[in-house]
Structures are given as structure tokens and as C-alpha cells.
Design a protein around this motif. Structure first.
Motif, PDB file in Angstrom:
ATOM      1  N   ILE A 197     -57.676 -10.343 -23.129  1.00 26.10           N
ATOM      2  CA  ILE A 197     -56.350  -9.739 -23.225  1.00 26.10           C
ATOM      3  C   ILE A 197     -56.009  -9.417 -24.680  1.00 26.10           C
ATOM      4  O   ILE A 197     -55.442  -8.361 -24.972  1.00 26.10           O
ATOM      5  N   PHE A 198     -56.372 -10.301 -25.606  1.00 29.82           N
ATOM      6  CA  PHE A 198     -56.166 -10.014 -27.025  1.00 29.82           C
ATOM      7  C   PHE A 198     -56.965  -8.787 -27.462  1.00 29.82           C
ATOM      8  O   PHE A 198     -56.478  -7.964 -28.240  1.00 29.82           O
ATOM      9  N   CYS A 199     -58.174  -8.656 -26.966  1.00 29.80           N
ATOM     10  CA  CYS A 199     -58.984  -7.481 -27.297  1.00 29.80           C
ATOM     11  C   CYS A 199     -58.364  -6.205 -26.718  1.00 29.80           C
ATOM     12  O   CYS A 199     -58.364  -5.155 -27.373  1.00 29.80           O
ATOM     13  N   ILE A 200     -57.836  -6.290 -25.506  1.00 32.10           N
ATOM     14  CA  ILE A 200     -57.154  -5.142 -24.896  1.00 32.10           C
ATOM     15  C   ILE A 200     -55.941  -4.753 -25.733  1.00 32.10           C
ATOM     16  O   ILE A 200     -55.705  -3.568 -25.998  1.00 32.10           O
ATOM     17  N   ALA A 201     -55.172  -5.746 -26.155  1.00 31.30           N
ATOM     18  CA  ALA A 201     -53.985  -5.475 -26.979  1.00 31.30           C
ATOM     19  C   ALA A 201     -54.386  -4.812 -28.296  1.00 31.30           C
ATOM     20  O   ALA A 201     -53.756  -3.838 -28.726  1.00 31.30           O
ATOM     21  N   ALA A 202     -55.414  -5.331 -28.930  1.00 32.59           N
ATOM     22  CA  ALA A 202     -55.865  -4.752 -30.199  1.00 32.59           C
ATOM     23  C   ALA A 202     -56.382  -3.332 -29.993  1.00 32.59           C
ATOM     24  O   ALA A 202     -56.088  -2.425 -30.785  1.00 32.59           O
ATOM     25  N   PHE A 203     -57.119  -3.124 -28.925  1.00 36.18           N
ATOM     26  CA  PHE A 203     -57.642  -1.789 -28.636  1.00 36.18           C
ATOM     27  C   PHE A 203     -56.513  -0.781 -28.477  1.00 36.18           C
ATOM     28  O   PHE A 203     -56.536   0.290 -29.078  1.00 36.18           O
ATOM     29  N   PHE A 204     -55.523  -1.121 -27.662  1.00 32.88           N
ATOM     30  CA  PHE A 204     -54.422  -0.186 -27.425  1.00 32.88           C
ATOM     31  C   PHE A 204     -53.580   0.052 -28.677  1.00 32.88           C
ATOM     32  O   PHE A 204     -52.990   1.118 -28.834  1.00 32.88           O
ATOM     33  N   ARG A 205     -53.508  -0.904 -29.563  1.00 31.59           N
ATOM     34  CA  ARG A 205     -52.691  -0.731 -30.758  1.00 31.59           C
ATOM     35  C   ARG A 205     -53.418   0.041 -31.869  1.00 31.59           C
ATOM     36  O   ARG A 205     -52.767   0.598 -32.739  1.00 31.59           O
ATOM     37  N   PHE A 206     -54.739   0.081 -31.814  1.00 32.18           N
ATOM     38  CA  PHE A 206     -55.486   0.791 -32.848  1.00 32.18           C
ATOM     39  C   PHE A 206     -56.154   2.075 -32.341  1.00 32.18           C
ATOM     40  O   PHE A 206     -56.571   2.901 -33.154  1.00 32.18           O
ATOM     41  N   TYR A 207     -56.244   2.250 -31.042  1.00 31.25           N
ATOM     42  CA  TYR A 207     -56.913   3.429 -30.482  1.00 31.25           C
ATOM     43  C   TYR A 207     -56.077   4.684 -30.755  1.00 31.25           C
ATOM     44  O   TYR A 207     -54.878   4.705 -30.495  1.00 31.25           O
ATOM     45  N   ASN A 208     -56.699   5.703 -31.280  1.00 30.84           N
ATOM     46  CA  ASN A 208     -56.038   6.970 -31.617  1.00 30.84           C
ATOM     47  C   ASN A 208     -54.826   6.761 -32.514  1.00 30.84           C
ATOM     48  O   ASN A 208     -53.788   7.388 -32.332  1.00 30.84           O
ATOM     49  N   ILE A 209     -54.967   5.892 -33.498  1.00 30.86           N
ATOM     50  CA  ILE A 209     -53.830   5.547 -34.352  1.00 30.86           C
ATOM     51  C   ILE A 209     -53.329   6.755 -35.138  1.00 30.86           C
ATOM     52  O   ILE A 209     -52.146   6.872 -35.422  1.00 30.86           O
TER      53      ILE A 209
END
Length: 173
Positions: free
Chosen positions: A24-36
Motif C-alpha cells: 500500500i505504501f508503494c501504491i501511494a508513492a507510485f500515485f504521488r510521483f507518477y506523471n508528476i
């Protein structure tokens, strides 16, 4: 004790709790940095970028801030320091906000751990935070929102911890 002896009968959540939290932490990090940097800066982000220019004095930053912003200067001061450390480039400016958003996600995780001891509740809450579209969208904007969420989450966490202590100082704070 169950029929086997000392071996506990764990559920799937109990066995994989740490791995699920990490996922879940990895999912959160992915969504917050993806296509920044998918979009260019918007006009309100340009204001933050312009106010926090590291090439001007702090007095000029304060003048620019007071003429355009309606929030305290803390975010722009942090952004100015960030630009001094790294570079004054709009393509890296949003990374600070994404990091603040990830920190607020972690603090919110600590809040739910203080409030609930049920692993399923903790997993559900952190998953909802990880995929919350508003928190993700605000973590992609060069604005004060992620810092506000972080400071509010920290205040709530400290308040909960103060309530659990049996000390007059904590009640006073």
C-alpha cells in the motif's frame, strides 16, 4: 490454544500484514510521483514558483508573498530553501510537494495505528488514503495543500498521543 497446540491460527491478513502495508505504501508513492510533470505549471503554481525564487532576497520574497498569497509564508520559505539546495527549475519543484504528501500519508498511517488495533481497519484506511484522488491531485500541484495536510495530521497525531499520556504537561500542550 487450538487443536494443534501452541501454533496460532492466523488469518490471511495476519500472515501478510507487513507485506500488504508495504504494498500500500508503494501504491501511494507510485500515485504521488507518477506523471508528476504531466502538465505545465498552472497560474497559481507559477505564483508559488515566482515567490520562492532563490535568486532574490528574503525581503523581496516576503513582499511578493504578501502581495499575492493569502496563506502564511511557511510553504514558500520551505520552497525557497528547496530551490537553494537543488535548483530553481519547475520540473523538480513538484517533488517537494509529493514528498510532503508521502510524509502526510505516513503520519496518517500512524494516526490510524493509534486509533485502531485491528489490522483489517488499518489496511482499509491506508488503502483509502493511498488511492484518494484529492490527496493525489494535491500532491501534484506546487501549492501549500500537502503541507497543510501534513501539519494537520501531525497535530492530530500529537493530540492523540497527548491524550494517552497521563501527564499535566501533555494536557497543557
Amino acid at each position: 490454544m487450538n487443536k494443534i497446540g501452541d501454533i496460532k491460527n492466523y488469518t490471511l491478513i495476519d500472515k501478510n500484514y507487513k507485506y500488504l502495508i508495504y504494498l500500500i505504501f508503494c501504491i501511494a508513492a507510485f500515485f504521488r510521483f507518477y506523471n508528476i510533470n504531466y502538465e505545465n505549471l498552472w497560474i497559481d503554481e507559477i505564483i508559488s514558483f515566482w515567490v520562492a525564487n532563490p535568486n532574490i532576497s528574503f525581503k523581496e520574497t516576503l513582499i511578493r508573498h504578501n502581495s499575492l498569497e493569502q496563506v502564511p509564508i511557511l510553504f514558500n520559505a520551505i520552497l525557497k530553501i528547496y530551490f537553494n539546495i537543488f535548483s530553481y527549475n519547475y520540473s523538480i519543484s513538484r517533488y517537494l510537494v509529493a514528498i510532503l504528501s508521502l510524509l502526510s500519508f505516513f503520519v496518517s498511517f500512524l494516526i490510524i495505528k493509534e486509533v485502531s488495533k485491528k489490522k483489517s481497519v488499518i489496511l482499509f484506511f491506508t488503502y483509502l488514503l493511498a488511492i484518494n484522488i484529492y490527496l493525489i491531485k494535491f500532491s501534484l500541484e506546487l501549492r501549500v495543500y500537502s503541507l497543510v495536510v501534513l501539519l494537520t495530521s501531525l497535530s492530530i497525531l500529537l493530540f492523540i498521543k497527548a491524550l494517552k499520556k497521563d501527564s499535566k504537561i501533555y494536557y497543557f500542550l
